[in-house]
Design an enzyme around this catalytic site. Sequence first.
Site, PDB file in Angstrom:
ATOM      1  N   CYS A  71     -56.576 -33.799  63.020  1.00  0.00           N
ATOM      2  CA  CYS A  71     -55.323 -34.146  62.339  1.00  0.00           C
ATOM      3  C   CYS A  71     -54.346 -32.981  62.316  1.00  0.00           C
ATOM      4  O   CYS A  71     -53.143 -33.173  62.389  1.00  0.00           O
ATOM      5  CB  CYS A  71     -55.626 -34.632  60.920  1.00  0.00           C
ATOM      6  SG  CYS A  71     -56.560 -33.456  59.940  1.00  0.00           S
TER       7      CYS A  71
ATOM      8  N   LYS B 130     -67.111 -46.126  52.733  1.00  0.00           N
ATOM      9  CA  LYS B 130     -66.907 -47.034  53.869  1.00  0.00           C
ATOM     10  C   LYS B 130     -66.556 -46.147  55.050  1.00  0.00           C
ATOM     11  O   LYS B 130     -65.404 -45.753  55.242  1.00  0.00           O
ATOM     12  CB  LYS B 130     -65.772 -48.009  53.556  1.00  0.00           C
ATOM     13  CG  LYS B 130     -65.856 -49.344  54.261  1.00  0.00           C
ATOM     14  CD  LYS B 130     -65.934 -49.288  55.777  1.00  0.00           C
ATOM     15  CE  LYS B 130     -64.609 -49.143  56.453  1.00  0.00           C
ATOM     16  NZ  LYS B 130     -64.712 -48.844  57.903  1.00  0.00           N
TER      17      LYS B 130
ATOM     18  N   GLU C 173     -48.137 -39.472  67.230  1.00  0.00           N
ATOM     19  CA  GLU C 173     -49.450 -38.798  67.229  1.00  0.00           C
ATOM     20  C   GLU C 173     -50.288 -39.343  68.387  1.00  0.00           C
ATOM     21  O   GLU C 173     -50.605 -40.536  68.423  1.00  0.00           O
ATOM     22  CB  GLU C 173     -50.165 -39.045  65.900  1.00  0.00           C
ATOM     23  CG  GLU C 173     -51.440 -38.222  65.781  1.00  0.00           C
ATOM     24  CD  GLU C 173     -52.212 -38.475  64.493  1.00  0.00           C
ATOM     25  OE1 GLU C 173     -52.314 -39.642  64.071  1.00  0.00           O
ATOM     26  OE2 GLU C 173     -52.732 -37.487  63.926  1.00  0.00           O
TER      27      GLU C 173
ATOM     28  N   GLU D 251     -54.729 -38.887  53.075  1.00  0.00           N
ATOM     29  CA  GLU D 251     -54.741 -37.795  54.065  1.00  0.00           C
ATOM     30  C   GLU D 251     -54.494 -38.458  55.412  1.00  0.00           C
ATOM     31  O   GLU D 251     -55.377 -39.140  55.944  1.00  0.00           O
ATOM     32  CB  GLU D 251     -56.119 -37.113  54.090  1.00  0.00           C
ATOM     33  CG  GLU D 251     -56.614 -36.599  52.744  1.00  0.00           C
ATOM     34  CD  GLU D 251     -56.026 -35.261  52.381  1.00  0.00           C
ATOM     35  OE1 GLU D 251     -55.252 -34.718  53.183  1.00  0.00           O
ATOM     36  OE2 GLU D 251     -56.325 -34.762  51.289  1.00  0.00           O
TER      37      GLU D 251
HETATM   38  P1  NAD Z   1     -57.901 -45.467  60.899  1.00  0.00           P
HETATM   39  O1  NAD Z   1     -56.779 -45.487  59.939  1.00  0.00           O
HETATM   40  O2  NAD Z   1     -57.874 -46.404  62.045  1.00  0.00           O
HETATM   41  O3  NAD Z   1     -59.293 -45.734  60.153  1.00  0.00           O
HETATM   42  C1  NAD Z   1     -59.732 -44.919  59.093  1.00  0.00           C
HETATM   43  C2  NAD Z   1     -60.650 -45.728  58.192  1.00  0.00           C
HETATM   44  O4  NAD Z   1     -59.887 -46.758  57.574  1.00  0.00           O
HETATM   45  C3  NAD Z   1     -61.799 -46.427  58.917  1.00  0.00           C
HETATM   46  O5  NAD Z   1     -62.957 -46.341  58.120  1.00  0.00           O
HETATM   47  C4  NAD Z   1     -61.297 -47.862  59.011  1.00  0.00           C
HETATM   48  O6  NAD Z   1     -62.335 -48.810  59.111  1.00  0.00           O
HETATM   49  C5  NAD Z   1     -60.560 -47.999  57.693  1.00  0.00           C
HETATM   50  N1  NAD Z   1     -59.563 -49.070  57.648  1.00  0.00           N
HETATM   51  C6  NAD Z   1     -58.815 -49.557  58.655  1.00  0.00           C
HETATM   52  N2  NAD Z   1     -58.012 -50.550  58.205  1.00  0.00           N
HETATM   53  C7  NAD Z   1     -58.260 -50.692  56.877  1.00  0.00           C
HETATM   54  C8  NAD Z   1     -57.760 -51.546  55.853  1.00  0.00           C
HETATM   55  N3  NAD Z   1     -56.835 -52.475  56.103  1.00  0.00           N
HETATM   56  N4  NAD Z   1     -58.236 -51.414  54.604  1.00  0.00           N
HETATM   57  C9  NAD Z   1     -59.161 -50.481  54.323  1.00  0.00           C
HETATM   58  N5  NAD Z   1     -59.702 -49.645  55.254  1.00  0.00           N
HETATM   59  C10 NAD Z   1     -59.244 -49.745  56.520  1.00  0.00           C
HETATM   60  O7  NAD Z   1     -58.006 -43.949  61.389  1.00  0.00           O
HETATM   61  P2  NAD Z   1     -58.966 -43.358  62.524  1.00  0.00           P
HETATM   62  O8  NAD Z   1     -58.452 -43.818  63.846  1.00  0.00           O
HETATM   63  O9  NAD Z   1     -60.381 -43.611  62.131  1.00  0.00           O
HETATM   64  O10 NAD Z   1     -58.740 -41.775  62.344  1.00  0.00           O
HETATM   65  C11 NAD Z   1     -57.764 -41.049  63.014  1.00  0.00           C
HETATM   66  C12 NAD Z   1     -56.567 -40.779  62.117  1.00  0.00           C
HETATM   67  O11 NAD Z   1     -56.987 -40.064  60.965  1.00  0.00           O
HETATM   68  C13 NAD Z   1     -55.508 -39.910  62.763  1.00  0.00           C
HETATM   69  O12 NAD Z   1     -54.238 -40.421  62.459  1.00  0.00           O
HETATM   70  C14 NAD Z   1     -55.695 -38.559  62.087  1.00  0.00           C
HETATM   71  O13 NAD Z   1     -54.568 -37.717  62.086  1.00  0.00           O
HETATM   72  C15 NAD Z   1     -56.104 -38.972  60.723  1.00  0.00           C
HETATM   73  N6  NAD Z   1     -56.798 -37.894  60.022  1.00  0.00           N
HETATM   74  C16 NAD Z   1     -56.151 -37.259  58.991  1.00  0.00           C
HETATM   75  C17 NAD Z   1     -56.758 -36.198  58.334  1.00  0.00           C
HETATM   76  C18 NAD Z   1     -56.066 -35.487  57.190  1.00  0.00           C
HETATM   77  O14 NAD Z   1     -56.747 -34.795  56.453  1.00  0.00           O
HETATM   78  N7  NAD Z   1     -54.760 -35.635  57.016  1.00  0.00           N
HETATM   79  C19 NAD Z   1     -58.038 -35.790  58.715  1.00  0.00           C
HETATM   80  C20 NAD Z   1     -58.665 -36.455  59.765  1.00  0.00           C
HETATM   81  C21 NAD Z   1     -58.037 -37.528  60.404  1.00  0.00           C
END
Ligand code: NAD
Length: 504
Positions: free
Chosen positions: A297, A188, A395, A263
């Site tokens: 991240c 997804k 963040e 993550e």
């Molecule tokens: P997000 O949490 O908004 O979305 C990530 C994914 O989760 C998307 O595919 C979204 O559709 C899905 N999602 C959202 N709500 C959901 C739910 N209730 N149930 C299931 N899936 C759901 O994150 P983003 O804005 O896409 O990404 C940025 C974030 O990701 C930042 O906080 C960044 O630090 C983090 N990040 C972490 C790492 C790591 O390895 N630690 C790597 C890259 C990004």
Amino acid sequence: MTNSITEHSIREVIVKDISLYINGQFVPAKTGETFTNVNPFSNEHINNIAAGGIDDINEAVASAKKAFDTEWKDLEISERMKYINKIADLIEEEAEEIAYLEALDTGLPISQTRSQAARAATNFRFYAKMVETHLHGQAFPVEKEFINYTLHRPLGVVGLITPWNAPFMLETWKVAPALATGNTVILKPAELSPLSANKLAEIIDKAGLPKGVFNVVHGFGDTAGDALVKHPDVKAISFTGETVTGSIIIKNAADSLKKTSMELGGKSPLIIFDDADLDRALDATIWGIFSFNGERCTSNSRVFVHKKIKDEFIEKLKERVANIRIGDPLDASTELGPLIETQHFNKVKGYIELAKEEGCEVFQGTVPVQFKAGNYVPPTLLLNATNDMRVCQEEIFGPVMAVIEFEHEDEVIAVANDVKYGLAGFVWTQDLTRGHRVAQAIEAGMIWINSHNTRDLRIPFGGTKASGIGREGGHYAIFEFYTEPTVIHVAIGDHHIPQFGKKS
Ligand code: NAD
């Protein structure tokens, strides 16, 4: 305005509307609904994406379950690895198109999406080799009576939920070990960056994997993502994204007792002592916050500079910031592109306003006027920051770095750790004894000494505190997440068995 393709090497790519990929077929969502995908450079429409929902997830899970039981789990490893290596070959063949699609979709500079596409192919090769050579069990001989041995078996259907900030690389970082270990997959992808996920579906389709082994359901988090997390036949969820989303997913996964890997976000410190190699520290600091448009991240969004060198270092930072090449993501010389979408752009700009209210002096580069239609935030330094400010605690996920002065080692360790996150950390000093001491005191999953964020695929990747639970990468992914051990207990002697109910 549309992006200009500025390099002869980039082929003309026609971007069509995107379907779901379920059971080896590209299909519309069952509701027929779509959503719009927008170009961050121009804020114009790119294409329409099928909006998957609960019925599409149900169908994808059913096909993945069937494929697991009938095709994939019992395939000989050498046969499975042929598919995995074939995917790597095809990614390499299509790398230029992948890099183009990713830059178009996310606003990441193409020089950076090119290296991400190369890494994606490496992810598949790496896990093919890792599984073939390392995914074996152990044997435990017990005197002359038993041998216990372990098998590491795939879980079944796994759900992979990914963010938009480095989409293709992060998707392959999960898909490669999941498939290589014998699981079947529902991906997804983030709704804001669907293009390269669709390309991955096309590549896997071309590689000829059995139907249902790999599925992509595009759609929103609270519909498609939610249905995937709650589906009882999905055995595990590997998630990368925001900390708040991770917490919701853990709660929703609990009813079906799913394994989860998290993550999450970060607010990582970079500490520069007064004896550091300032030129190298400067390169690493600038790259660490401004590459990926600051949407990284592990970015060093808080830099702690020793009092003695602060003024000199800030002058150097300002000079670099003023010179960062802000441009069209499709131009190979661009160093900083537009942020993913207007809502995120407004959020990041809001934090810069907040920094002023909190007492920071704000220093920024300049966005050329011809890019005003895009979501451009200039590279930004928040000077005179203190660690208790909201801009140092939350963040921001943009090209914004807080600069904080320190004097003593104990003091800087305490403030570096005074944050809810614990993903990464960076220490710059010529005194290696101190380097180790400070690195070992930082509360984070990954700490670099005198280095920028570069990593070997074998290391455990992940964070502590609010930055994550569990580790992926190397053998951590294949042993600790995508498989589980089964013990087989074999009697090799006539050991005593209690004889209940036997007449004496
Ligand atoms: P997000 O949490 O908004 O979305 C990530 C994914 O989760 C998307 O595919 C979204 O559709 C899905 N999602 C959202 N709500 C959901 C739910 N209730 N149930 C299931 N899936 C759901 O994150 P983003 O804005 O896409 O990404 C940025 C974030 O990701 C930042 O906080 C960044 O630090 C983090 N990040 C972490 C790492 C790591 O390895 N630690 C790597 C890259 C990004």
